[in-house]
Motif scaffolding. Sequence first.
Motif, PDB file in Angstrom:
ATOM      1  N   THR A  99       0.849  -1.185   0.000  1.00  0.00           N
ATOM      2  CA  THR A  99       0.000   0.000   0.000  1.00  0.00           C
ATOM      3  C   THR A  99       0.882   1.232   0.000  1.00  0.00           C
ATOM      4  O   THR A  99       1.843   1.330   0.783  1.00  0.00           O
ATOM      5  CB  THR A  99      -0.913   0.032   1.240  1.00  0.00           C
ATOM      6  N   TRP A 100       0.586   2.157  -0.927  1.00  0.00           N
ATOM      7  CA  TRP A 100       1.345   3.400  -0.994  1.00  0.00           C
ATOM      8  C   TRP A 100       0.420   4.556  -1.329  1.00  0.00           C
ATOM      9  O   TRP A 100      -0.374   4.479  -2.270  1.00  0.00           O
ATOM     10  CB  TRP A 100       2.444   3.311  -2.052  1.00  0.00           C
ATOM     11  N   SER A 101       0.496   5.589  -0.527  1.00  0.00           N
ATOM     12  CA  SER A 101      -0.276   6.808  -0.749  1.00  0.00           C
ATOM     13  C   SER A 101      -1.766   6.525  -0.953  1.00  0.00           C
ATOM     14  O   SER A 101      -2.405   7.072  -1.844  1.00  0.00           O
ATOM     15  CB  SER A 101       0.285   7.565  -1.958  1.00  0.00           C
ATOM     16  N   GLY A 102      -2.300   5.628  -0.109  1.00  0.00           N
ATOM     17  CA  GLY A 102      -3.731   5.341  -0.127  1.00  0.00           C
ATOM     18  C   GLY A 102      -4.179   4.309  -1.133  1.00  0.00           C
ATOM     19  O   GLY A 102      -5.372   3.981  -1.189  1.00  0.00           O
ATOM     20  N   GLN A 103      -3.273   3.764  -1.916  1.00  0.00           N
ATOM     21  CA  GLN A 103      -3.620   2.769  -2.925  1.00  0.00           C
ATOM     22  C   GLN A 103      -2.976   1.428  -2.576  1.00  0.00           C
ATOM     23  O   GLN A 103      -1.823   1.376  -2.141  1.00  0.00           O
ATOM     24  CB  GLN A 103      -3.146   3.215  -4.300  1.00  0.00           C
ATOM     25  N   ASN A 126      -2.199   5.916  -8.892  1.00  0.00           N
ATOM     26  CA  ASN A 126      -1.305   7.053  -8.665  1.00  0.00           C
ATOM     27  C   ASN A 126       0.135   6.772  -9.085  1.00  0.00           C
ATOM     28  O   ASN A 126       1.043   7.516  -8.750  1.00  0.00           O
ATOM     29  CB  ASN A 126      -1.346   7.488  -7.195  1.00  0.00           C
ATOM     30  N   TYR A 152       8.069  11.232  -9.433  1.00  0.00           N
ATOM     31  CA  TYR A 152       8.459  11.227  -8.023  1.00  0.00           C
ATOM     32  C   TYR A 152       9.972  11.256  -7.826  1.00  0.00           C
ATOM     33  O   TYR A 152      10.459  11.113  -6.711  1.00  0.00           O
ATOM     34  CB  TYR A 152       7.860   9.993  -7.336  1.00  0.00           C
ATOM     35  N   ASP A 155      12.053  13.297  -4.873  1.00  0.00           N
ATOM     36  CA  ASP A 155      11.121  13.766  -3.834  1.00  0.00           C
ATOM     37  C   ASP A 155      11.063  12.775  -2.674  1.00  0.00           C
ATOM     38  O   ASP A 155      11.187  11.559  -2.863  1.00  0.00           O
ATOM     39  CB  ASP A 155       9.708  13.926  -4.405  1.00  0.00           C
ATOM     40  N   GLN A 157       9.267  10.473  -0.165  1.00  0.00           N
ATOM     41  CA  GLN A 157       8.022   9.724  -0.319  1.00  0.00           C
ATOM     42  C   GLN A 157       7.624   9.047   0.984  1.00  0.00           C
ATOM     43  O   GLN A 157       8.477   8.698   1.811  1.00  0.00           O
ATOM     44  CB  GLN A 157       8.184   8.645  -1.411  1.00  0.00           C
ATOM     45  N   ALA A 158       6.311   8.875   1.148  1.00  0.00           N
ATOM     46  CA  ALA A 158       5.820   8.107   2.289  1.00  0.00           C
ATOM     47  C   ALA A 158       6.279   6.660   2.140  1.00  0.00           C
ATOM     48  O   ALA A 158       6.373   6.145   1.027  1.00  0.00           O
ATOM     49  CB  ALA A 158       4.299   8.177   2.355  1.00  0.00           C
ATOM     50  N   GLN A 159       6.579   6.019   3.249  1.00  0.00           N
ATOM     51  CA  GLN A 159       7.013   4.628   3.179  1.00  0.00           C
ATOM     52  C   GLN A 159       5.831   3.717   2.888  1.00  0.00           C
ATOM     53  O   GLN A 159       4.744   3.893   3.440  1.00  0.00           O
ATOM     54  CB  GLN A 159       7.680   4.209   4.485  1.00  0.00           C
ATOM     55  N   MET A 160       6.025   2.762   2.004  1.00  0.00           N
ATOM     56  CA  MET A 160       4.998   1.784   1.708  1.00  0.00           C
ATOM     57  C   MET A 160       4.707   0.951   2.958  1.00  0.00           C
ATOM     58  O   MET A 160       5.550   0.825   3.852  1.00  0.00           O
ATOM     59  CB  MET A 160       5.441   0.853   0.571  1.00  0.00           C
TER      60      MET A 160
END
Length: 248
Positions: A99-103, A126, A152, A155, A157-160
């Motif tokens: 899961t990454w960035s809500g997906q 995304n 990306y 940049d 990034q949020a961690q998966m």
Amino acid sequence: MNDFQPVRVSEEATADRPWLASLVGTNDCNTILLDLTKFVAGTHYEAGHALQPRNVLKSGLPLGKVTATQMYAPYAGPTSEVQTVTITGTPTGGTYTLTWSGQTTAGIPYNATAAQVKAALDALSNIEPGDVLVSGGPHPGSVVTVTFAGRYLGDDQAQMTASAASLTGGTTPAVNIATTTAGGASTASDGTEVLAGFLATESMFATGSTKTSGALLWFGEVYADKCPIPFDPTDVTSVAPGVNIHYR
């Protein structure tokens, strides 16, 4: 003794350079000296072989100027985020999800290859083709590395996150995610953090050489995503004086 070598002909060796967006500015080049100790085989140049023993630096390489030596080296722009996916517990079947960035991906096989992990990530709404580069594997014995690129690139990034609920067999199988390189500003401070231009043509050099000459394109139009080292032009915050490059 004469030193004649067969020359490999390719797109980069001709005027048909795929990274060059137009012919405007192709004559605006400076002769420069390249510090070959800063370049990496496979990434920046193609190693020689029996029929062509000389190494070939790829045209279109983004370059920076090393302040201390005044020689040129690969541009060290913003750092790309790198995360790893590791399966523990030696599962023998089932799937896991990322899961990454809500997906969230569809199920990824317990023994997935890097290509299968990439396909699962590319299917997210995304993530577009080229936004992630995946290497390593296959699972479960080897780590899979995910590098954020494309939109990306450079940049933070949020961690998966991962779910191992559907993995079977083994001993308490789990999926661990780690950020090995955080994306963000360049960590270089030797001058290469400033974009100086692009290597205009391929440049050949002998194995063991520490420097060679090249042509620096400092004015023109460039397809950033077609350069040998793709980068996001929006992350290029500073350029050397006189550099006037337009990106498409």
